[in-house]
Design a protein around this motif. Structure first.
Motif, short mmCIF file in Angstrom:
data_model
loop_
_atom_site.label_atom_id
_atom_site.label_comp_id
_atom_site.label_asym_id
_atom_site.label_seq_id
_atom_site.Cartn_x
_atom_site.Cartn_y
_atom_site.Cartn_z
N ARG A 49 1.01 -1.34 -0.07
CA ARG A 49 -0.23 0.23 -0.02
C ARG A 49 0.93 1.66 -0.24
NH1 ARG A 49 -5.56 -1.32 1.91
NH2 ARG A 49 -6.49 -3.41 1.44
N LEU A 50 2.22 1.49 0.37
CA LEU A 50 2.50 2.26 0.96
C LEU A 50 3.44 2.55 -0.44
CD1 LEU A 50 5.22 1.71 4.28
CD2 LEU A 50 2.90 3.65 3.69
N THR A 51 3.77 1.92 -1.39
CA THR A 51 4.27 2.37 -2.41
C THR A 51 3.16 2.69 -3.39
OG1 THR A 51 5.68 0.22 -2.46
CG2 THR A 51 5.27 1.12 -4.60
N SER A 52 1.89 2.46 -3.38
CA SER A 52 0.65 2.94 -3.95
C SER A 52 0.91 3.82 -4.32
CB SER A 52 0.11 1.61 -4.46
OG SER A 52 -0.42 0.97 -4.87
N GLN A 55 4.94 6.24 -0.85
CA GLN A 55 5.47 5.95 -0.27
C GLN A 55 6.86 4.60 -0.46
OE1 GLN A 55 5.00 7.51 4.02
NE2 GLN A 55 2.74 7.82 2.90
N PRO A 56 7.22 4.58 -1.47
CA PRO A 56 8.28 3.62 -1.42
C PRO A 56 9.50 2.92 -0.41
CG PRO A 56 8.81 5.06 -3.31
CD PRO A 56 7.65 5.85 -2.15
N GLU A 61 11.69 -0.57 3.39
CA GLU A 61 12.06 -0.58 4.63
C GLU A 61 10.98 -1.62 5.38
OE1 GLU A 61 15.14 0.26 5.95
OE2 GLU A 61 15.32 1.50 4.25
N ILE A 62 10.18 -2.25 5.43
CA ILE A 62 9.28 -3.07 5.81
C ILE A 62 9.15 -4.10 5.02
CG2 ILE A 62 6.60 -3.94 6.10
CD1 ILE A 62 5.33 -0.46 6.35
N ALA A 83 8.98 -1.30 -4.44
CA ALA A 83 9.65 -0.19 -4.15
C ALA A 83 10.89 -0.09 -4.69
CB ALA A 83 9.85 -0.58 -2.53
N GLU A 84 11.99 -1.30 -5.45
CA GLU A 84 13.22 -0.56 -6.00
C GLU A 84 12.40 0.62 -7.16
OE1 GLU A 84 15.55 -0.85 -4.25
OE2 GLU A 84 15.77 -1.85 -3.01
#
Length: 270
Positions: A49-52, A55-56, A61-62, A83-84
């Motif tokens: 969700r963070l990447t979406s 916040q990649p 980190e997660i 994320a990468e």
């Protein structure tokens, strides 16, 4: 951001939701989130969700934290690859995606890994390789909804790819691979006098011989330019055909080989 940077947005938003599932998340994601304890499943969902939501770095980190606990965690590897990619680290994304592919064991995880591998290749404009893995995803999709996600992504990648390759392969048994004459004897009416009445025996190598026909056709098309009303492309095609003779054909006419009957025309260029 070019069109190829959003080729598989459907994969990211919908495909992962289909195979990962959903989990209850806090209504806000901020500094306090890192202080809360979450289950591994919630952490996997949160990473994606963070990447979406842009916040990649936090997602990375997660994902790395999950992988420190379990290096074979396919969902975490997929989250890391995504994320990468968002961070512009295509090589690192490809390593994570390939690792996910090698660790995937269940149909849903194999599907998810195939999608992220295809995404990496699409992002780096290696469209043919992306199409290959999207075809693979279509084949192993765990349900109709997942299959449709992969089909839609494949269509978008194919549209972006200026180079199209189509390969068709055929195998067909035949009782007459050499187009032989089925008559035991023939006459030649155009010969003068009594010669036209003579029955001439058909040579063994001109009688029907059985075998298996193998054919291969390859068509390449490269799109040079395209507008709303016209498309200019360069096309190249080649066709080949060869045979494997049956044992009975080899016994009847040992001098006839599949290679001698092979056919490969000059390449077509249009």
């Amino acid at each position: 951001m070019g069109p190829h940077n959003t080729l598989v947005a459907g994969i990211r938003a919908l495909g992962l939701a289909l195979v990962i599932g959903t989990a209850h998340l806090p209504s806000t994601v901020g500094a306090q989130q890192s202080e809360q304890r979450v289950s591994p499943q919630e952490a996997r969902v949160l990473a994606n969700r963070l990447t979406s939501i842009g916040q990649p770095s936090a997602a990375r980190e997660i994902a790395l934290g999950l992988l420190r606990a379990d290096a074979t965690d396919v969902t975490a590897l997929v989250a890391l690859a995504r994320a990468e990619m968002a961070l512009g680290q295509i090589d690192a994304a490809e390593r994570a995606a390939q690792a996910a592919l090698s660790q995937a064991r269940t149909p849903s995880k194999k599907f998810m890994a195939s999608l992220v591998v295809a995404d990496v290749f699409a992002q780096s404009e290696r469209f043919l390789r992306s199409q290959f893995w999207l075809r693979r995803a279509i084949q192993i999709a765990p349900n109709p909804q997942s299959e449709q996600v992969a089909i839609n992504a494949f269509r978008r990648v194919r549209q972006e790819n200026a180079l199209a390759v189509e390969i068709s392969f055929g195998i067909m048994p035949s009782s007459n691979v050499n187009s032989g004459n089925s008559n035991e004897a023939i006459s030649f009416a155009y010969l003068p006098g009594y010669l036209s009445e003579i029955q001439w025996l058909v040579p063994a190598d001109e009688t029907p011989l059985s075998g298996v026909e193998f054919s291969l056709r390859t068509d390449l098309r490269y799109r040079i330019a395209e507008t709303a009303t016209a498309r200019t492309s360069l096309e190249f095609g080649i066709y080949g055909r060869t045979y494997v003779m049956s044992n009975s054909a080899l016994a009847t006419a040992p001098e006839i080989t599949g290679e001698s009957l092979s056919y490969t025309p000059a390449p077509e260029l249009t």
